[in-house]
Design a protein around this motif. Structure first.
Motif, PDB file in Angstrom:
ATOM      1  N   ASP A  23      -3.105   9.312  -0.794  1.00 46.79           N
ATOM      2  CA  ASP A  23      -2.897   9.034   0.613  1.00 46.79           C
ATOM      3  C   ASP A  23      -2.470   7.586   0.819  1.00 46.79           C
ATOM      4  OD1 ASP A  23      -5.474   8.311  -0.307  1.00 46.79           O
ATOM      5  OD2 ASP A  23      -6.111   7.967   1.770  1.00 46.79           O
ATOM      6  N   GLU A  24      -1.668   7.363   1.855  1.00 49.39           N
ATOM      7  CA  GLU A  24      -1.227   6.025   2.231  1.00 49.39           C
ATOM      8  C   GLU A  24      -0.537   5.293   1.076  1.00 49.39           C
ATOM      9  OE1 GLU A  24      -1.317   4.960   5.264  1.00 49.39           O
ATOM     10  OE2 GLU A  24      -2.445   6.628   6.062  1.00 49.39           O
ATOM     11  N   VAL A  25       0.252   6.013   0.287  1.00 48.68           N
ATOM     12  CA  VAL A  25       0.883   5.417  -0.891  1.00 48.68           C
ATOM     13  C   VAL A  25       1.770   4.232  -0.524  1.00 48.68           C
ATOM     14  CG1 VAL A  25       2.795   7.081  -0.804  1.00 48.68           C
ATOM     15  CG2 VAL A  25       2.291   5.914  -2.929  1.00 48.68           C
ATOM     16  N   ALA A  26       2.417   4.304   0.629  1.00 48.92           N
ATOM     17  CA  ALA A  26       3.362   3.258   0.998  1.00 48.92           C
ATOM     18  C   ALA A  26       2.699   1.907   1.202  1.00 48.92           C
ATOM     19  CB  ALA A  26       4.106   3.660   2.278  1.00 48.92           C
ATOM     20  N   ARG A  27       1.386   1.896   1.388  1.00 51.02           N
ATOM     21  CA  ARG A  27       0.704   0.634   1.647  1.00 51.02           C
ATOM     22  C   ARG A  27       0.338  -0.114   0.364  1.00 51.02           C
ATOM     23  NH1 ARG A  27      -3.593   1.275   6.550  1.00 51.02           N
ATOM     24  NH2 ARG A  27      -2.286   2.380   8.043  1.00 51.02           N
ATOM     25  N   TRP A  28       0.433   0.513  -0.783  1.00 50.84           N
ATOM     26  CA  TRP A  28      -0.110  -0.067  -1.998  1.00 50.84           C
ATOM     27  C   TRP A  28       0.673  -1.291  -2.450  1.00 50.84           C
ATOM     28  CZ3 TRP A  28      -0.752   5.254  -4.872  1.00 50.84           C
ATOM     29  CH2 TRP A  28      -1.795   5.962  -4.251  1.00 50.84           C
ATOM     30  N   GLY A  29      -0.056  -2.345  -2.797  1.00 52.76           N
ATOM     31  CA  GLY A  29       0.529  -3.617  -3.207  1.00 52.76           C
ATOM     32  C   GLY A  29      -0.258  -4.749  -2.569  1.00 52.76           C
ATOM     33  N   PHE A  30       0.320  -5.940  -2.533  1.00 53.38           N
ATOM     34  CA  PHE A  30      -0.351  -7.107  -1.967  1.00 53.38           C
ATOM     35  C   PHE A  30       0.194  -7.409  -0.580  1.00 53.38           C
ATOM     36  CE2 PHE A  30      -1.046  -7.599  -6.476  1.00 53.38           C
ATOM     37  CZ  PHE A  30      -2.286  -8.195  -6.587  1.00 53.38           C
ATOM     38  N   GLN A  31      -0.725  -7.718   0.334  1.00 53.68           N
ATOM     39  CA  GLN A  31      -0.298  -8.223   1.635  1.00 53.68           C
ATOM     40  C   GLN A  31      -0.288  -9.748   1.596  1.00 53.68           C
ATOM     41  OE1 GLN A  31      -3.002  -6.838   4.738  1.00 53.68           O
ATOM     42  NE2 GLN A  31      -4.676  -6.729   3.269  1.00 53.68           N
ATOM     43  N   GLY A  32       0.363 -10.363   2.585  1.00 58.73           N
ATOM     44  CA  GLY A  32       0.643 -11.788   2.488  1.00 58.73           C
ATOM     45  C   GLY A  32      -0.440 -12.725   2.958  1.00 58.73           C
TER      46      GLY A  32
END
Length: 351
Positions: free
Chosen positions: A76-85
């Motif tokens: 779920d919510e795959v598009a959010r994965w990574g680092f935010q700024g």
């Protein structure tokens, strides 16, 4: 003017303790500011000015910005994965049950690159990064024309984010993070009539975007197979013609310290850095430094700021300035950090 590395190190250290009020507009990209400071200290061979406690604090803060699946295998919510700024919108739950940060939690492709780079510089083994999660988050940002947006909540889609995505895939050793064929086609469509690359198809050639295009192809391992000998020669000529004393980003524009890296690194990747005139380039870069507070500016007689301070040092590194470590031009990290990355790659390959 003499080079004053100790003062530049102190300048970066200040940014790691507090973001000055006149830099409040950088709040949403604090992770990039952290990268410039940590990577700048690394290039100055001054990481030892950070205590072990401070390094651990920076690592933990960077990981605090990482968004990935809460449970192994969750999709779920795959598009959010990574680092935010930034941690500005990471708010503690009001009740212990509801997380009010959730609507604002969204990774950024370039912040993912700078987050991973910062961790590598600090010697982290990336064991807390689920590489497949992060690659999936990057892939979700690719557009049908091969370009990438920075984040799915809305942004420009251009060569900067193609480069960030390529760098992330290379670091993670997971090219499922992009459709390489689509990305390559976007890059080739952005090759302009004058021999260099633009921000996107049909736009004006630009030194920064030319670096992003060339470095991306190099990281993909397709630079010399995708561009003909004639195209490579025209590209080299365009880059060499950007030097006046320092380098400009486009024809008929003023020279600017950051292009000593953007254009210089492109020439390095193209195996013709020896064609530049190093003495006037170095003289211009040093003319933009503040010898009292440390830091470099974009032009002479203007205020210093972290981005141009970092890229001025990166440009000096390409010229093998005494007191500045060697830089890996494609990844824009010290060669020392990239050697650490390659050891991680060997470990992952053998596991």
């Amino acid at each position: 003017m003499d080079f004053v590395p100790k003062r530049h190190a102190r300048y970066f250290l200040r940014f790691l303790h507090i973001l000055p009020s006149d830099a409040s507009h950088y709040d949403s990209i604090r992770l990039a500011m952290c990268f410039f400071a940590v990577s700048g200290l690394d290039l100055l061979d001054s990481l030892d000015q950070l205590t072990l406690e401070k390094k651990d604090h920076i690592r933990d803060w960077v990981y605090h910005l990482l968004i990935q699946a809460k449970e192994s295998g969750a999709q779920d919510e795959v598009a959010r994965w990574g680092f935010q700024g930034s941690s500005t919108l990471i708010m503690p739950p009001a009740t212990g049950v509801v997380d009010h940060s959730e609507p604002y939690a969204c990774s950024h492709v370039s912040m993912t690159y700078t987050g991973l780079g910062t961790l590598l510089i600090l010697g982290d083994d990336l064991s807390r990064v689920n590489r497949k999660d992060v690659a999936a988050g990057v892939r979700a940002c690719q557009q049908s024309d091969g370009s990438f947006c920075a984040l799915l909540s809305g942004s420009e889609c251009d060569m900067r984010f193609v480069y960030s995505a390529a760098a992330v895939c290379y670091i993670l050793q997971d090219w499922s993070g992009m459709d390489v064929g689509l990305a390559t086609n976007y890059i080739l469509q952005s090759l302009s009539y004058d021999g260099a690359f633009a921000q996107g198809p049909g736009l004006e050639s630009h030194g920064g975007h030319t670096f992003c295009a060339v470095a991306s192809l190099s990281l993909m391992g397709t630079l010399h197979s995708m561009l003909s000998r004639k195209q490579l020669d025209r590209l080299r000529r365009w880059c060499v013609m950007r030097q006046e004393s320092g380098f400009q980003g486009r024809p008929n524009k003023p020279i600017d310290t950051c292009y000593s890296f953007w254009v210089g690194a492109t020439l390095k990747i193209l195996d013709c850095f020896n064609l530049i005139d190093e003495a006037p380039n170095r003289e211009f870069s040093l003319a933009t430094q503040n010898g009292i507070t440390g830091g470099f500016s974009k032009w002479t007689n203007t205020d210093v700021e972290p981005l141009h301070t970092y890229f001025a040092l990166a440009g000096l590194s390409l010229m093998k300035e005494p007191g500045v470590l060697a830089i890996h031009p494609e990844l824009n990290l010290s060669q020392r950090a990239v050697d650490h990355l390659h050891r991680l790659h060997e470990k992952w390959n053998n596991s």
